[in-house]
Scaffold this motif. Structure first.
Motif, PDB file in Angstrom:
ATOM      1  N   ASN A 212       0.835  -1.211   0.000  1.00  0.00           N
ATOM      2  CA  ASN A 212       0.000   0.000   0.000  1.00  0.00           C
ATOM      3  C   ASN A 212       0.866   1.255   0.000  1.00  0.00           C
ATOM      4  OD1 ASN A 212      -2.289  -1.698   0.298  1.00  0.00           O
ATOM      5  ND2 ASN A 212      -1.826  -1.857   2.490  1.00  0.00           N
ATOM      6  N   GLU A 213       0.476   2.192  -0.855  1.00  0.00           N
ATOM      7  CA  GLU A 213       1.198   3.469  -0.916  1.00  0.00           C
ATOM      8  C   GLU A 213       0.224   4.577  -0.532  1.00  0.00           C
ATOM      9  OE1 GLU A 213       3.237   4.047  -4.717  1.00  0.00           O
ATOM     10  OE2 GLU A 213       3.142   6.210  -4.352  1.00  0.00           O
ATOM     11  N   HIS A 214       0.633   5.400   0.424  1.00  0.00           N
ATOM     12  CA  HIS A 214      -0.238   6.488   0.905  1.00  0.00           C
ATOM     13  C   HIS A 214       0.258   7.826   0.379  1.00  0.00           C
ATOM     14  CE1 HIS A 214      -0.898   3.202   3.764  1.00  0.00           C
ATOM     15  NE2 HIS A 214      -2.085   3.730   3.966  1.00  0.00           N
ATOM     16  N   ARG A 215      -0.668   8.753   0.201  1.00  0.00           N
ATOM     17  CA  ARG A 215      -0.334  10.156  -0.074  1.00  0.00           C
ATOM     18  C   ARG A 215      -1.094  10.994   0.921  1.00  0.00           C
ATOM     19  NH1 ARG A 215       0.515   9.991  -6.013  1.00  0.00           N
ATOM     20  NH2 ARG A 215       2.159   8.410  -6.122  1.00  0.00           N
ATOM     21  N   GLU A 315      -3.221  -3.305  -9.893  1.00  0.00           N
ATOM     22  CA  GLU A 315      -2.962  -2.084  -9.122  1.00  0.00           C
ATOM     23  C   GLU A 315      -4.298  -1.391  -8.911  1.00  0.00           C
ATOM     24  OE1 GLU A 315       0.179   1.243  -9.916  1.00  0.00           O
ATOM     25  OE2 GLU A 315      -1.663   1.814 -10.968  1.00  0.00           O
ATOM     26  N   MET A 316      -4.612  -1.062  -7.666  1.00  0.00           N
ATOM     27  CA  MET A 316      -5.810  -0.284  -7.358  1.00  0.00           C
ATOM     28  C   MET A 316      -5.372   1.155  -7.119  1.00  0.00           C
ATOM     29  SD  MET A 316      -7.896   1.308  -4.824  1.00  0.00           S
ATOM     30  CE  MET A 316      -6.682   1.225  -3.557  1.00  0.00           C
ATOM     31  N   GLU A 317      -6.012   2.087  -7.789  1.00  0.00           N
ATOM     32  CA  GLU A 317      -5.753   3.509  -7.544  1.00  0.00           C
ATOM     33  C   GLU A 317      -7.010   4.138  -6.965  1.00  0.00           C
ATOM     34  OE1 GLU A 317      -4.646   5.962 -10.940  1.00  0.00           O
ATOM     35  OE2 GLU A 317      -4.612   7.762  -9.672  1.00  0.00           O
ATOM     36  N   ASN A 318      -6.880   4.744  -5.811  1.00  0.00           N
ATOM     37  CA  ASN A 318      -8.007   5.478  -5.226  1.00  0.00           C
ATOM     38  C   ASN A 318      -8.208   6.787  -5.966  1.00  0.00           C
ATOM     39  OD1 ASN A 318      -9.282   4.108  -3.160  1.00  0.00           O
ATOM     40  ND2 ASN A 318      -7.994   4.958  -1.536  1.00  0.00           N
ATOM     41  N   LEU A 319      -9.430   7.126  -6.268  1.00  0.00           N
ATOM     42  CA  LEU A 319      -9.745   8.432  -6.846  1.00  0.00           C
ATOM     43  C   LEU A 319     -10.185   9.327  -5.698  1.00  0.00           C
ATOM     44  CD1 LEU A 319     -11.650   7.302 -10.067  1.00  0.00           C
ATOM     45  CD2 LEU A 319      -9.186   7.671  -9.706  1.00  0.00           C
ATOM     46  N   ILE A 320      -9.316  10.271  -5.375  1.00  0.00           N
ATOM     47  CA  ILE A 320      -9.517  11.106  -4.189  1.00  0.00           C
ATOM     48  C   ILE A 320      -9.769  12.536  -4.655  1.00  0.00           C
ATOM     49  CG2 ILE A 320      -8.406  11.956  -2.080  1.00  0.00           C
ATOM     50  CD1 ILE A 320      -6.703   9.299  -2.258  1.00  0.00           C
ATOM     51  N   GLY A 321     -10.841  13.133  -4.175  1.00  0.00           N
ATOM     52  CA  GLY A 321     -11.152  14.529  -4.517  1.00  0.00           C
ATOM     53  C   GLY A 321     -11.172  14.737  -6.023  1.00  0.00           C
ATOM     54  N   ASP A 322     -10.324  15.666  -6.490  1.00  0.00           N
ATOM     55  CA  ASP A 322     -10.344  16.065  -7.904  1.00  0.00           C
ATOM     56  C   ASP A 322      -9.974  14.943  -8.880  1.00  0.00           C
ATOM     57  OD1 ASP A 322     -11.240  18.612  -7.534  1.00  0.00           O
ATOM     58  OD2 ASP A 322      -9.234  19.496  -7.351  1.00  0.00           O
ATOM     59  N   ASP A 323      -9.373  13.853  -8.403  1.00  0.00           N
ATOM     60  CA  ASP A 323      -9.063  12.716  -9.308  1.00  0.00           C
ATOM     61  C   ASP A 323     -10.335  12.238 -10.005  1.00  0.00           C
ATOM     62  OD1 ASP A 323      -6.549  12.735  -8.210  1.00  0.00           O
ATOM     63  OD2 ASP A 323      -6.877  10.987  -6.916  1.00  0.00           O
ATOM     64  N   GLY A 349      -9.608  15.259  -0.385  1.00  0.00           N
ATOM     65  CA  GLY A 349      -9.411  14.139   0.552  1.00  0.00           C
ATOM     66  C   GLY A 349     -10.562  13.150   0.574  1.00  0.00           C
ATOM     67  N   ARG A 350     -11.650  13.425  -0.151  1.00  0.00           N
ATOM     68  CA  ARG A 350     -12.801  12.517  -0.120  1.00  0.00           C
ATOM     69  C   ARG A 350     -12.594  11.370  -1.107  1.00  0.00           C
ATOM     70  NH1 ARG A 350     -19.284  13.703  -1.060  1.00  0.00           N
ATOM     71  NH2 ARG A 350     -19.908  12.303   0.608  1.00  0.00           N
ATOM     72  N   LYS A 351     -12.850  10.162  -0.660  1.00  0.00           N
ATOM     73  CA  LYS A 351     -12.709   8.999  -1.540  1.00  0.00           C
ATOM     74  C   LYS A 351     -13.947   8.910  -2.427  1.00  0.00           C
ATOM     75  CE  LYS A 351      -9.671   6.506   1.621  1.00  0.00           C
ATOM     76  NZ  LYS A 351      -9.596   5.532   2.713  1.00  0.00           N
ATOM     77  N   MET A 352     -13.751   9.106  -3.727  1.00  0.00           N
ATOM     78  CA  MET A 352     -14.871   9.205  -4.675  1.00  0.00           C
ATOM     79  C   MET A 352     -15.083   7.913  -5.458  1.00  0.00           C
ATOM     80  SD  MET A 352     -15.705  12.339  -4.103  1.00  0.00           S
ATOM     81  CE  MET A 352     -16.963  12.519  -5.348  1.00  0.00           C
TER      82      MET A 352
END
Ligand code: AMP
Length: 366
Positions: A212-215, A315-323, A349-352
């Motif tokens: 897991n990679e965090h930002r 690979e799972m990429e979270n779409l956060i906010g503007d993503d 910061g919201r997980k969309m």
């Protein structure tokens, strides 16, 4: 609650209406399980895909009694279910996972004490209620260290790093009087997690271990395979399975682990237990025959679990906010699968949603 346990489960009550509840309701529907979701937020993402919903606070006993009348079993998508809510429901029908899973995961001190009791390495820790506790703790654990609230912390919230004696008072004040835990700093090189499902019959199923990679303290990517040494991966699996068994957990749980590289090799240090499906398991939706969401619904409904066959690297990429501003751009990407949570308002910061990018394997693992 064994007198209730034999009832065939057709309807599942869900406490919490976020994306995790939404994905569990979707997975349950494929098995013919109807979900009734209780959540105080009238705009809950899970409501759109559930058979029924109740808008009410978790402490509202009339609403809880209504839920209990409408379902065969209750589960939850978040660990901060109030103990009184779980007890009220458990007097009426099975609540899965059970009270021990909630007790241990709601309080970082109980959690670390439980892990240490199982012989699972954690950061060294001390309970902190007063500034004197903090100073004594730092004298023992040294610098740097991390002070965290015992309850209600997530995504790095309710935490303060203490690098030098000059940081101590500010860190203590940041806890705003809440009971806290001081942890020694873990010099980790990578973060991984283990996702284990435990059935009503005690059977264990553990997925391949993601890295897991965090930002900014929020999960951004999970990748499988993680490239861990086979013995490290096996140890991670043993940790997930030991935790699930000791808690008599029914459903999916995640244990977040730090990987520390030492001269003697890789070492795992457990950080946190989530007694539920977890963001670092969203890849299972696209890379496995049976996702974590389905595994959880099977377990709470008393259905058999399946071997966690993984047919693809992912690979799972979270779409956060503007993503998530222009989600159509992911739709044309080969090997990518987009999942949006139906949230109308984009906030930083919201997980969309998330995107799973897969590379099919010649021979599935499982
Ligand atoms: P948590 O809320 O406990 O999951 O912590 C959030 C993040 O803070 C973790 O993913 C780590 O990156 C970092 N962190 C937490 N605890 C420690 C620790 N004891 N040592 C080093 N980093 C930590």
């Amino acid at each position: 609650m064994t007198d209730h346990a034999a009832r065939p489960v057709r309807t599942v009550g869900m406490l919490g209406g976020g994306q995790l509840g939404r994905m569990m309701a979707l997975a349950g529907a494929r098995l013919g399980l109807r979900c009734v979701v209780l959540c105080p937020d009238p705009d809950s993402p899970a409501f759109e895909v559930a058979a029924g919903h109740i808008v009410a606070p978790y402490e509202d006993e009339a609403a809880l009694a209504d839920l209990a009348d409408r379902v065969d079993v209750v589960t939850y998508e978040f660990e901060n279910v109030p103990a009184a809510t779980a007890a009220f429901l458990a007097a009426r029908l099975p609540v899965r996972p059970g009270p021990r899973s909630l007790e241990v995961s709601q309080d970082r001190l109980a959690e670390k004490t439980f892990l240490a009791g199982l012989g699972i390495p954690t950061a060294p820790f001390r309970a902190v209620d007063t500034l004197a506790d903090l100073q004594n703790g730092l004298a023992e654990l040294g610098y740097p260290a991390v002070l965290k609230t015992r309850r209600f912390g997530y995504d790095g919230k309710g935490q303060a790093k203490i690098g030098t004696p000059g940081d101590v008072v500010a860190a203590f004040e940041a806890m705003k009087g809440a009971p806290a835990i001081l942890e020694g700093w873990v010099p980790f090189s990578r973060e991984i997690s283990v996702l284990t499902a435990r059935g009503l019959d005690g059977r264990l199923v553990t997925y391949d271990v993601p890295e897991n990679e965090h930002r900014q303290h929020i999960l951004k990517f999970s990748r499988v395979p993680s490239g861990l040494a086979p013995e490290t991966e096996a140890q991670a699996r043993r940790i997930g399975e030991a935790v699930a068994t000791a808690l008599e957990h029914v459903g999916v749980l995640a244990v977040e682990l730090f990987l520390v590289e030492t001269a003697e090799g890789e070492r795992l240090v457990a950080n946190e237990i989530a007694p539920r499906v977890h963001n670092s398991g969203h890849w299972t939706e696209s890379a496995c025959l049976v996702s974590q969401f389905e595994a959880h619904m099977r377990a709470v409904a008393g259905l058999p679990l399946a071997a966690p066959v993984r047919h693809s690297d992912v690979e799972m990429e979270n779409l956060i906010g503007d993503d998530a501003r222009d989600p159509e751009r992911y739709l044309g990407e080969a090997g990518a699968s987009l999942h949006l949570y139906g949230k109308t308002e984009i906030r930083p910061g919201r997980k969309m949603g998330h995107v799973n990018r897969i590379r099919p394997r010649p021979r599935p693992i499982g």
